[in-house]
Design an enzyme around this catalytic site. Sequence first.
Site, short mmCIF file in Angstrom:
data_model
loop_
_atom_site.label_atom_id
_atom_site.label_comp_id
_atom_site.label_asym_id
_atom_site.label_seq_id
_atom_site.Cartn_x
_atom_site.Cartn_y
_atom_site.Cartn_z
N TYR A 106 0.83 -1.20 0.00
CA TYR A 106 0.00 0.00 0.00
C TYR A 106 0.87 1.25 0.00
O TYR A 106 1.90 1.30 0.67
CB TYR A 106 -0.87 0.05 1.26
CG TYR A 106 -2.05 -0.87 1.26
CD1 TYR A 106 -3.25 -0.49 0.67
CD2 TYR A 106 -1.98 -2.11 1.88
CE1 TYR A 106 -4.36 -1.32 0.70
CE2 TYR A 106 -3.09 -2.95 1.92
CZ TYR A 106 -4.27 -2.55 1.32
OH TYR A 106 -5.36 -3.37 1.36
N TYR A 145 -0.98 -10.11 0.45
CA TYR A 145 0.12 -9.68 1.32
C TYR A 145 -0.05 -10.28 2.71
O TYR A 145 -1.16 -10.63 3.12
CB TYR A 145 0.21 -8.15 1.38
CG TYR A 145 -1.01 -7.46 1.91
CD1 TYR A 145 -1.23 -7.31 3.28
CD2 TYR A 145 -1.98 -6.96 1.04
CE1 TYR A 145 -2.36 -6.68 3.77
CE2 TYR A 145 -3.12 -6.35 1.52
CZ TYR A 145 -3.30 -6.21 2.88
OH TYR A 145 -4.43 -5.60 3.36
N ARG A 155 -3.68 -11.82 3.49
CA ARG A 155 -4.92 -11.31 2.91
C ARG A 155 -5.06 -11.78 1.48
O ARG A 155 -4.11 -11.67 0.70
CB ARG A 155 -4.94 -9.76 2.90
CG ARG A 155 -4.99 -9.04 4.23
CD ARG A 155 -6.15 -9.41 5.14
NE ARG A 155 -7.45 -9.68 4.54
CZ ARG A 155 -8.33 -8.78 4.16
NH1 ARG A 155 -8.08 -7.50 4.24
NH2 ARG A 155 -9.50 -9.14 3.67
N HIS A 158 -7.62 -8.16 -2.71
CA HIS A 158 -8.90 -7.51 -2.43
C HIS A 158 -8.81 -6.03 -2.75
O HIS A 158 -7.73 -5.44 -2.77
CB HIS A 158 -9.32 -7.70 -0.97
CG HIS A 158 -8.38 -7.03 0.00
ND1 HIS A 158 -7.22 -7.61 0.42
CD2 HIS A 158 -8.43 -5.82 0.62
CE1 HIS A 158 -6.60 -6.80 1.26
NE2 HIS A 158 -7.31 -5.70 1.39
N HIS A 160 -10.79 -2.47 -1.43
CA HIS A 160 -11.72 -1.87 -0.48
C HIS A 160 -12.71 -0.99 -1.24
O HIS A 160 -12.30 -0.24 -2.14
CB HIS A 160 -10.98 -1.01 0.54
CG HIS A 160 -10.01 -1.79 1.40
ND1 HIS A 160 -10.35 -2.26 2.65
CD2 HIS A 160 -8.74 -2.17 1.19
CE1 HIS A 160 -9.31 -2.89 3.18
NE2 HIS A 160 -8.30 -2.85 2.32
#
Lengths: 240, 205
Positions: A106, A145, A155, A158, A160
Amino acid sequence: MKPAEFFMRDRTLHPPAFDPGYKTSVARSPRLPLLTIQQTASEITGPTFGHGDFGALDNDLTMNFNHGGMPVGERMVLHGRVLDENGRPVPKTLVEIWQANASGRYRHKKDVYLGALDPNFGGCGRTLTDENGYYVFRTIKPGPYPWLNYVNSWRPRHIHVSVFGSSFSQRLITQLYFEGDPLIPLCPIVKTIPDPEAVQRLIAVMDLNASVPMDCLAYRFDIVLRGRRSTLFENRLEGN
Amino acid sequence: MAQTLNYLKESASQTAGPYVHIGLAPGAAGFKTFDQELGQVIAADGVPGERIRIEGLVLDGLGAPVKDVLLEVWQADANGIYPHPEDPRSSEVASGFRGWGRIITDFDTGLWSFETIRPGATPGRAGKVQAPHISFWLVSRGINIGLHTRMYFPQDSTQHAADPVLNSVEHAVRRQTMIATQTGPTTYRFNIRLQGDGETVFIDV
C-alpha cells in the site's frame, strides 16, 4: 412518495463487532447492545455529491498517479452496479476504492511490507454512479500480502469499496475479492462474516465481455445497499 | 410452495482496515492524487451560525486511543435543515453548507478535531423535536461494521429532556456518553469509548 424508513439492517449477514479470530476486533468492539431507534430526518438524509467534486482521471487508477509510466501488474476494468435491496439502481452515489499494488504494498506511510512501491500507482479512485447505478474503474489487480494476525496470515487479493447511497443509514464499507483465490476461505477478516452466501456475494467474477481486447480483463462486482419502504400506509416521519 | 420474495440482500460489511486513508483521505496517507479531497469543509465561510470546534479521542477497551480511526459526521445547518432533497425545507438550506465532513486523526496521538457551525434542532417523528446533534460514523481496523452514534451539546439540557433518541436509552447514565463537554466559548470535547467503562451508546440506525 413521503419519506419512509430504510429496511432494518439484517445483522446476521454482517460480521459481529467482536470476533476473536480477527484479533484487532477484540479491544475495538462494543459489548453493549446497539440502541434501537426509529429513523428520523437525521438518518434518511445524507451527503450528496456532484460532478464538480471530481477530476477526469479519478476513476482510472492506471493513470491518476502517473509519474511517467504505467503501473506494473494485471490491468483490469472493475465495474458493476449499486442497487438497493428492492433491486432499484442507486444513481449519483459516491463510490470510492483503495487497494494495494501488484506487489501487495500500500502507498501509506504506515505500510512497511517489503513488497515494492510502484512509482506509477497510488491506489485510490472514486466515481459517481450514473442514472442506472452503474460505475466503472480501471486499475491493476492487487497482490496478496501478509499480516500479523496469526504468524502466517495472508490477505487474499482484495479491493476496499466505500459507498454512500442516498442516506447516512446506508453508509457501507466492504471489500471485494476475486473468484478462485485460495486465500479467501483462510482469511480471518473474511471469516468474520457469519453467512457463507454473504461471503460469496463479495467475490467479483471475471467478465470477459466487458474486457478490452489487447488491453485489460474485466471483473464485475455489484453492491447492494439497504432498501427502503414504500408502502401506501405510512407512519410518517415528518409532521403529525 | 409459497411465492418467493425477490429482495436482494445487503452486501456484507468488511473492516476499513489500517489504510482507509489511502482511499478516503490520501493526503493523510502521504500522497496527492485528487485535485480536491472530499469532506474537508462542512460549512463554508459565510454560512450563518455559531462557528465551533470539536475535538476528541476514540478510545479502545483498554483506554488507548484508536490512532487509525476515520470518522464521518453529518449534521443540519443552524436552522435545523439538512442539505438533502428529502428534507422538506432543503430549498432554504444555507448556501455553502454541505453538512458532511470526514475527519482523520493525528497518527501519533489519535486526537482528531474539526470545525463547523452549531446545528439547530431538527424535526423528529410525529411532531417531536430533536435536540441539536451531529451524527457520527466511525470505521477503522478492527471495526467490522461502521459504528453510528450522535453527539449532543451540553448547554441544551432542557431540549435533551425531550429528545426522543436520548430518552430511548434505557440506562439514563449512558445518555451522557452522547453529550460533549464544553471546553471554551466555542470549543467542545467528545471522547468516544468503544468498549468498557463508559462505553458510548452506538445506534442501530
